[in-house]
Design an enzyme around this catalytic site. Structure first.
Site, PDB file in Angstrom:
ATOM      1  N   GLU A  52       0.839  -1.187   0.000  1.00 21.69           N
ATOM      2  CA  GLU A  52       0.000   0.000   0.000  1.00 21.69           C
ATOM      3  C   GLU A  52       0.880   1.246   0.000  1.00 21.69           C
ATOM      4  OE1 GLU A  52      -4.298  -0.874   2.132  1.00 21.69           O
ATOM      5  OE2 GLU A  52      -2.786   0.262   3.224  1.00 21.69           O
ATOM      6  N   CYS A  53       0.682   2.112  -0.966  1.00 18.75           N
ATOM      7  CA  CYS A  53       1.350   3.410  -1.020  1.00 18.75           C
ATOM      8  C   CYS A  53       2.872   3.252  -0.932  1.00 18.75           C
ATOM      9  CB  CYS A  53       0.803   4.342   0.063  1.00 18.75           C
ATOM     10  SG  CYS A  53       1.141   6.096  -0.242  1.00 18.75           S
TER      11      CYS A  53
END
Length: 430
Positions: free
Chosen positions: A326-327
């Site tokens: 994530e990210c």
């Protein structure tokens, strides 16, 4: 147990909400009060400071991303065992997105739903009587939201205080002077993380001392209890654990995980196995999935680039088991990362994209992500990194903003590996 609470809010970001929240929580904890905390909206950093001040984990409450049953469950959990629940607003009190009543993502939704009185923090720098007009406008904006008191922040002198206070038609429950020593250090995504603060315990003591001098703690404790606590609903649309034994990267580069998700995974019987890529640790081989959360890999790109054991073992892991980023985790799954100084560093290469923190652009907002199997997730995006080379992987999902405008495909999929800049909060209600 009778639980009471405040929603600490302000007209805008940067008005001193976090400083007042931490001061209030630290001072009451020092008095022996069982105080618990929550943060309105998508925020990874402030809850860690809340936890340090209160001595207990906090939670995020998001009226746009979380369906009402999940919101009620988390609010109930946050208030469990508490004498006082302190919820800190994001941005300004009424700042959110267009949506149905109670589903806009603003902190006022929480105040209205749970009967939380608002403790309005007003930065009165450069103002006098006008501050009272601002307070009155906020107090009258929504009849469902009650402003219970005001904290005057960054007051310049006794004369300044008297001129503001004389015009105020709401109870003034604190007057905080201008003091640069009360400020917490910041960086591009907000405050420097609690775990990285060089002297957090001493700072919290200083804030507690300030609260004893400047806030009416007795009045803040003498607030009415919640009119009603929501029950424990059934289907809450939580994300199911992605595996039974979940390897989670956890260090200064990978720290953005939502407490409600980790708690839900544990309660569902999953085991969380933490490891540190910055320490060149691989995901534990006993895990059946690896999760790379967001964080600050752009600040640690040289160290991550030479973490050879982490790279090699993660590649081996991904041959047979899922890996998701994530990210910041997504950035590390790519081929390379360009740091702020323009130097480019090799990453794991499990996906083909290249990201850059030298070429910055703000990407911020709620997101609705549709996965290839039709699952719809609600969450958000907040980063300054840009994708300079997209690679040729299949997309992880298609995304829309909160208004329903298509933002197209996002992220990548290759074999067992997936990743994107999207942070998941909950499944969308059917």
């Amino acid at each position: 147990m009778t639980t009471r609470g405040w929603l600490v809010a302000a007209p805008r970001s940067g008005g001193g909400k976090t400083t007042v929240t931490l001061a209030l929580v630290a001072a009451l904890r020092r008095r022996g009060v069982r105080v618990r905390t929550a943060k309105s909206g998508p925020d990874y950093i402030d809850p860690a400071f809340h936890a340090a001040a209160s001595g207990a984990p906090g939670v995020n409450l998001d009226s746009w991303a979380m369906p009402p049953p999940l919101l009620d469950r988390l609010f109930t959990q946050a208030a469990e065992g508490a004498e006082l629940l302190v919820v800190e607003s994001a941005m300004g009190l009424f700042d959110g997105v267009a949506g149905p009543t109670g589903r806009t993502g603003n902190a006022a939704d929480l105040a209205a739903r749970y009967g939380l009185p608002v403790l309005l923090v007003l930065d009165v720098t450069g103002q006098a009587q006008t501050a009272a007009a601002v307070a009155q406008g906020i107090a009258r904006f929504d009849p469902a939201v009650r402003v219970g008191g005001v904290i005057l922040n960054r007051v310049g002198s006794d004369k300044h205080r008297r001129s503001v206070e004389a015009a105020m038609r709401l109870p003034v429950l604190g007057v905080v002077p201008r003091d640069a020593g009360l400020a917490l250090p910041e960086r591009h995504l907000g405050l420097v993380q609690a775990a990285e603060h060089p002297a957090l315990a001493a700072q919290l003591e200083r804030l507690a001392d300030m609260a004893e001098r400047c806030l009416d703690l007795d009045a803040l404790l003498d607030v009415s209890p919640f009119p009603a606590m929501p029950g424990q609903p059934g289907n809450t649309n939580l994300l199911s654990p992605p595996g039974q034994r979940i390897a989670i990267a956890s260090d200064a580069a990978f720290s953005f995980t939502y407490p409600h998700l980790l708690r839900a995974w544990r309660e569902a019987g999953a085991e969380l196995l933490r490891f540190s890529p910055l320490a060149n640790e691989p995901p534990p081989d006993s895990a059946d999935i690896c999760w790379l959360p967001g964080g600050y890999p752009e600040l640690h790109a040289p160290a991550l680039a030479v973490a050879d054991r982490f790279h090699a073992e993660l590649r081996r892991f991904a041959e047979t088991r899922p890996v998701h980023g994530e990210c910041g985790g997504h950035m590390v799954l790519g081929a390379a990362l360009t740091a702020a100084d323009g130097s480019t560093h090799p990453m794991t290469g499990l996906l083909g994209h290249i990201t850059s923190f030298a070429q910055r652009g703000l990407h911020l907002g709620y997101r609705r992500a549709t996965l290839p199997d039709g699952t719809v997730l609600r969450g958000h995006e907040f980063h300054y990194a840009t994708v300079t080379q997209p690679g040729d992987d299949a997309p992880y999902a298609t995304v829309e903003d909160a208004a329903g405008a298509s933002l197209g495909p996002t992220g990548g999929r290759r074999g067992y590996v997936t990743g994107s800049f999207f942070h998941a909060i909950a499944r969308e209600t059917a």
